[in-house]
Write a protein that holds these residues in place. Structure first.
Motif, short mmCIF file in Angstrom:
data_model
loop_
_atom_site.label_atom_id
_atom_site.label_comp_id
_atom_site.label_asym_id
_atom_site.label_seq_id
_atom_site.Cartn_x
_atom_site.Cartn_y
_atom_site.Cartn_z
N GLY A 1 0.81 -1.21 0.00
CA GLY A 1 0.00 0.00 0.00
C GLY A 1 0.84 1.26 0.00
O GLY A 1 0.48 2.26 -0.64
N ALA A 2 1.99 1.26 0.74
CA ALA A 2 2.84 2.45 0.79
C ALA A 2 3.52 2.73 -0.54
O ALA A 2 3.96 3.86 -0.78
CB ALA A 2 3.90 2.28 1.89
N ARG A 3 3.58 1.74 -1.44
CA ARG A 3 4.27 1.93 -2.72
C ARG A 3 3.32 1.80 -3.92
O ARG A 3 3.76 1.54 -5.03
CB ARG A 3 5.41 0.90 -2.84
CG ARG A 3 6.54 1.16 -1.85
CD ARG A 3 7.43 -0.04 -1.67
NE ARG A 3 8.55 0.25 -0.78
CZ ARG A 3 8.48 0.30 0.53
NH1 ARG A 3 7.30 0.05 1.13
NH2 ARG A 3 9.53 0.58 1.25
N ARG A 4 2.05 1.99 -3.67
CA ARG A 4 1.10 1.83 -4.78
C ARG A 4 1.20 2.96 -5.80
O ARG A 4 0.71 2.83 -6.92
CB ARG A 4 -0.33 1.76 -4.24
CG ARG A 4 -0.81 2.98 -3.49
CD ARG A 4 -2.26 2.78 -3.03
NE ARG A 4 -2.75 3.92 -2.27
CZ ARG A 4 -2.67 4.04 -0.97
NH1 ARG A 4 -2.11 3.05 -0.28
NH2 ARG A 4 -3.14 5.11 -0.36
N PRO B 1 3.81 -2.77 -7.07
CA PRO B 1 4.00 -4.12 -6.53
C PRO B 1 2.66 -4.79 -6.25
O PRO B 1 1.68 -4.12 -5.90
CB PRO B 1 4.79 -3.87 -5.24
CG PRO B 1 4.49 -2.46 -4.88
CD PRO B 1 4.29 -1.72 -6.15
N GLN B 2 2.63 -6.10 -6.41
CA GLN B 2 1.39 -6.85 -6.22
C GLN B 2 1.62 -7.98 -5.23
O GLN B 2 2.63 -8.69 -5.29
CB GLN B 2 0.92 -7.45 -7.55
CG GLN B 2 0.61 -6.42 -8.62
CD GLN B 2 0.21 -7.05 -9.94
OE1 GLN B 2 -0.03 -8.26 -10.01
NE2 GLN B 2 0.14 -6.25 -10.98
N VAL C 1 6.70 -6.57 -10.30
CA VAL C 1 7.24 -6.87 -8.97
C VAL C 1 6.12 -7.55 -8.20
O VAL C 1 5.05 -6.96 -8.00
CB VAL C 1 7.72 -5.62 -8.23
CG1 VAL C 1 8.15 -5.98 -6.82
CG2 VAL C 1 8.87 -4.95 -8.98
N THR C 2 6.34 -8.79 -7.77
CA THR C 2 5.30 -9.55 -7.09
C THR C 2 5.80 -10.07 -5.75
O THR C 2 7.00 -10.34 -5.57
CB THR C 2 4.85 -10.73 -7.95
OG1 THR C 2 5.99 -11.58 -8.22
CG2 THR C 2 4.26 -10.26 -9.26
N ILE D 1 8.51 -16.08 2.27
CA ILE D 1 8.08 -14.87 1.56
C ILE D 1 8.97 -14.72 0.34
O ILE D 1 10.21 -14.72 0.47
CB ILE D 1 8.20 -13.62 2.46
CG1 ILE D 1 7.38 -13.79 3.74
CG2 ILE D 1 7.76 -12.37 1.70
CD1 ILE D 1 7.64 -12.71 4.77
N GLU D 2 8.36 -14.58 -0.83
CA GLU D 2 9.13 -14.41 -2.06
C GLU D 2 8.86 -13.04 -2.65
O GLU D 2 7.71 -12.60 -2.75
CB GLU D 2 8.75 -15.49 -3.09
CG GLU D 2 9.25 -16.88 -2.73
CD GLU D 2 9.02 -17.86 -3.86
OE1 GLU D 2 8.50 -17.43 -4.92
OE2 GLU D 2 9.35 -19.05 -3.69
N VAL D 3 9.95 -12.35 -3.00
CA VAL D 3 9.87 -11.07 -3.69
C VAL D 3 10.55 -11.26 -5.05
O VAL D 3 11.77 -11.50 -5.10
CB VAL D 3 10.56 -9.95 -2.89
CG1 VAL D 3 10.46 -8.63 -3.66
CG2 VAL D 3 9.95 -9.82 -1.50
#
Length: 699
Positions: free
Chosen positions: A553-556, A562-563, A602-603, A616-618
């Protein structure tokens, strides 16, 4: 019929027998085959048998036992004569034959009236008893003659070693002379005097032991403990003092009339109070210690005891003293000083007061290039201030600072040198009693100060290392804080950049307000962390799903956006610091955004690996990294490829995840993107009453 013997005789002779047995065992353990030592051991054993027989005679008198005790006494006297003759032999040589012949005659004169029955001489038993008493009186005189010849024949510088032995034997034979002369005069021995003979000969044993310790030529490896002598002497003095007070109390009671008992109690209380004051006085103990060391021992110090006490004081500060105070106490105890002040070199090269003990404070500082410090560093001399005032020329051109000359009770200045460097110096106060500073004291102080200086130098190095580590930790934390501030500034910069295009959009305005509030809150938290030098939040259960949702949310407003894919509906909790976990995961997402063009992806994915861990995968479709970069540079601090980057984000992420018991792995290929997998230990659902905190999270 035998007269009734006092019970003190049994105890006195019993004590003498026990003391002789203990001394004999001590001599036997230290005997190395020397003739003088062997004869001394024989004399002590004969004394033990005589004392034991006398104790038995006092307990159960019998005619046959009287004859046995007489024979044992002759054996005891003959063995002491033999010991003195052995000592005289190397001094007189062949000229000592008269002494040996005389000794044989004296022993025979003792044996005839004691061992043979009265009817063998045709004499009355009373007359034969007088002859026996006279023979023993003559043996006492002959013993004193032998001691006098021995002492007179010794060189002046060798008399010190045998002085205690001669004093003890002469005192014992003088008592024997009095006892037997009284018996000859009144035709019967004095029972009261006979009862204390055992105690008298027990008191002689310490003097004999002292001479045995001083004469290694007797081939006896024994030593007299200074501590035992000190405490024994103190106990004897205290006992004598109490006897005097008791006698005075009884005298006052009988002559004081109606007030006699009250005056007696007052005197006894005052005497005990004075004894307590004297026993607790350091000055009194110091006087007694100096007196004993000066007159009873060849050297002032028992170096083994002093060194053990000194190193123990330095190795572990006790009684609430720090290392500096322990150094002062250890040095002052060597010279009977009550305390002093320690100066140590500081970071600026000046010598400043560090510790003090039993003395007022002093603020005087001394420069390293001053005359005093240069003199102490070059000469390593102990400066006696009293001697300096009287014989200043002995110290060359040394000029002491005014503050030292006027310092109250200052006595000795002891340098502390380690590795050819003056670590500091100690100024000791005047001794409790007059104390002579001779070569022995100076050598001991010189050796002791080097040991103390090495401990103090090590302490300074340790303190400097601790301080450097504190600064290092603070600098690392500051670097992390600056790194976070950089990310917050980046968010504000992005918001300002988009404000030109979306200033009239109500949704953008709302988003802008939320971003500013978030940045302001984070900056306050970071400032608190920096000031308090600790983490800004505590370990607690953290919902990873909620953390990832906040990060997204901070980078929307960023492109690519990012999703979070397939987010679980239920909470998944780990034990972590909420703010810090959000920061390190947010850094991984931010790195993915920075490395990916606006048209890329970016997921974020979250799934439960098993009952113990969460993965957790980025993933991104950005530029990627080479295997060499991942292996050699990625996890090292201050290594970065981004312009304006600090190279701390990846390092902090790896460090923090290891603290939590987790891990991070990178899978990347140049031109195809990067996949980062973070593994975190799950919060275990504990049974009622159990603690649901992973051990790694509690470290």
């Amino acid at each position: 019929m035998f007269p009734e013997l006092p019970s003190i005789a049994v105890w006195g002779y019993g004590l003498a027998a026990a003391a002789h047995v203990v001394f004999a065992l001590y001599l036997l353990g230290g005997w190395r085959g020397g003739r003088a030592g062997g004869v001394l051991l024989l004399a002590v054993c004969c004394g033990a048998l005589w004392a034991a027989g006398s104790a038995l005679l006092a307990w159960a008198p019998a005619p046959w036992l009287t004859r046995v005790v007489g024979a044992l006494e002759i054996l005891r006297v003959a063995s002491w004569f033999l010991f003195l003759l052995v000592l005289l032999q190397p001094l007189h040589g062949d000229k000592g034959r008269w002494a040996r012949r005389a000794a044989v005659l004296v022993v025979v004169a003792l044996a005839l009236p004691v061992l043979l029955p009265a009817d063998a001489f045709g004499l009355e038993p009373a007359l034969l008893g007088k002859l026996a008493l006279g023979a023993f009186m003559g043996s006492a005189v002959f013993g004193m003659v032998l001691v006098e010849q021995l002492f007179r024949s010794l060189p002046a510088d060798a008399r010190w070693a045998l002085k205690p032995l001669c004093l003890g034997l002469v005192a014992g034979w003088m008592f024997e002379l009095y006892f037997f002369a009284d018996g000859v005069l009144f035709a019967r021995p004095d029972i009261d005097v006979w009862s204390v003979r055992g105690v008298v000969h027990t008191l002689v044993i310490p003097l004999v032991a002292m001479s045995a310790a001083r004469n290694p030529s007797w081939t006896l490896r024994i030593s007299v403990s200074r501590e035992v002598v000190f405490h024994s002497t103190a106990l004897a003095v205290a006992g004598g003092y109490l006897l005097v007070i008791a006698a005075a109390g009884y005298y006052v009671r009988f002559v004081g009339g109606d007030w006699g008992r009250a005056l007696q109690m007052t005197l006894l209380f005052a005497g005990l109070l004075l004894l307590g004051v004297l026993a607790g006085s350091g000055a009194t103990r110091a006087r007694l210690r100096v007196l004993l060391n000066k007159h009873l021992f060849p050297y002032r110090y028992d170096y083994r005891t002093e060194w053990l006490r000194f190193t123990q004081a330095l190795a572990a500060a006790d009684e609430g003293l720090d290392l500096g105070q322990s150094v002062i106490k250890a040095l002052s105890d060597l010279v009977e000083s009550p305390g002093g002040i320690l100066w140590l070199r500081d970071a600026e090269g000046r010598y400043v007061p560090h510790s003090r003990l039993n003395t007022p404070g002093c603020d005087a500082e001394e420069p390293a290039d001053g005359r005093l410090c240069r003199f102490l560093a070059e000469r390593e001399w102990v400066i006696d201030l009293e001697e300096f005032r009287v014989h200043r020329t002995r110290y060359g051109d040394l000029a002491l600072p005014e503050w030292l000359l006027t310092l109250e009770d200052a006595w000795l200045v002891i340098p502390l040198r380690s590795a050819n460097t003056l670590t500091g110096f100690v100024v000791l106060n005047a001794a409790r009693v007059p104390f002579e500073i001779d070569w022995e004291v100076l050598d001991l102080l010189k050796t002791a100060q080097r040991q103390a200086a090495s401990y103090l130098a090590r302490m300074q190095v340790t303190e400097a290392l601790i301080e450097a580590r504190k600064f290092d930790a603070f600098n690392r934390m500051s670097a992390f804080v600056v790194h976070d501030l950089k990310n917050l500034v980046a968010q504000l910069s992005l918001m300002l950049k988009n404000a030109e295009r979306h200033r009239d959009n109500p949704e953008f305005q709302q988003d802008m307000l939320e971003t500013v509030a978030h940045v302001e809150s984070r900056m306050r938290a970071l400032m608190a962390q920096l000031q308090e030098k600790r983490s800004i939040d505590a370990v607690r259960a953290v919902d990873v799903v909620a953390v990832l949702q906040r990060i997204v949310g901070a980078r929307r407003a960023r492109l690519p956006r990012p999703q979070l894919l397939a987010a679980p509906a239920a909470a998944i909790e780990v034990m972590a610091h909420a703010e810090r976990l959000e920061r390190v995961l947010g850094h991984l997402v931010q790195n993915a955004l920075d490395a990916t063009p606006e048209s890329g992806n970016v997921t974020l994915k979250l799934h439960e690996a098993d009952d113990a861990f969460v993965d957790i995968e980025v993933a991104d479709t950005g530029c990627g990294m080479s295997p060499a970069f991942i292996r050699e540079r990625l996890s090292r601090p201050f290594q970065t490829t981004k312009e304006g980057g600090m190279g701390l984000g990846v390092y902090e992420t790896a460090q923090y995840l290891r603290e939590l018991g987790g891990s991070v792995e990178y899978d990347s290929e140049e031109g195809r993107g990067t996949r980062v997998r973070v593994r975190l230990p799950r919060r275990q659902r504990a049974a009622p009453g159990a603690l649901a905190v992973p051990p790694a999270a509690m470290e």
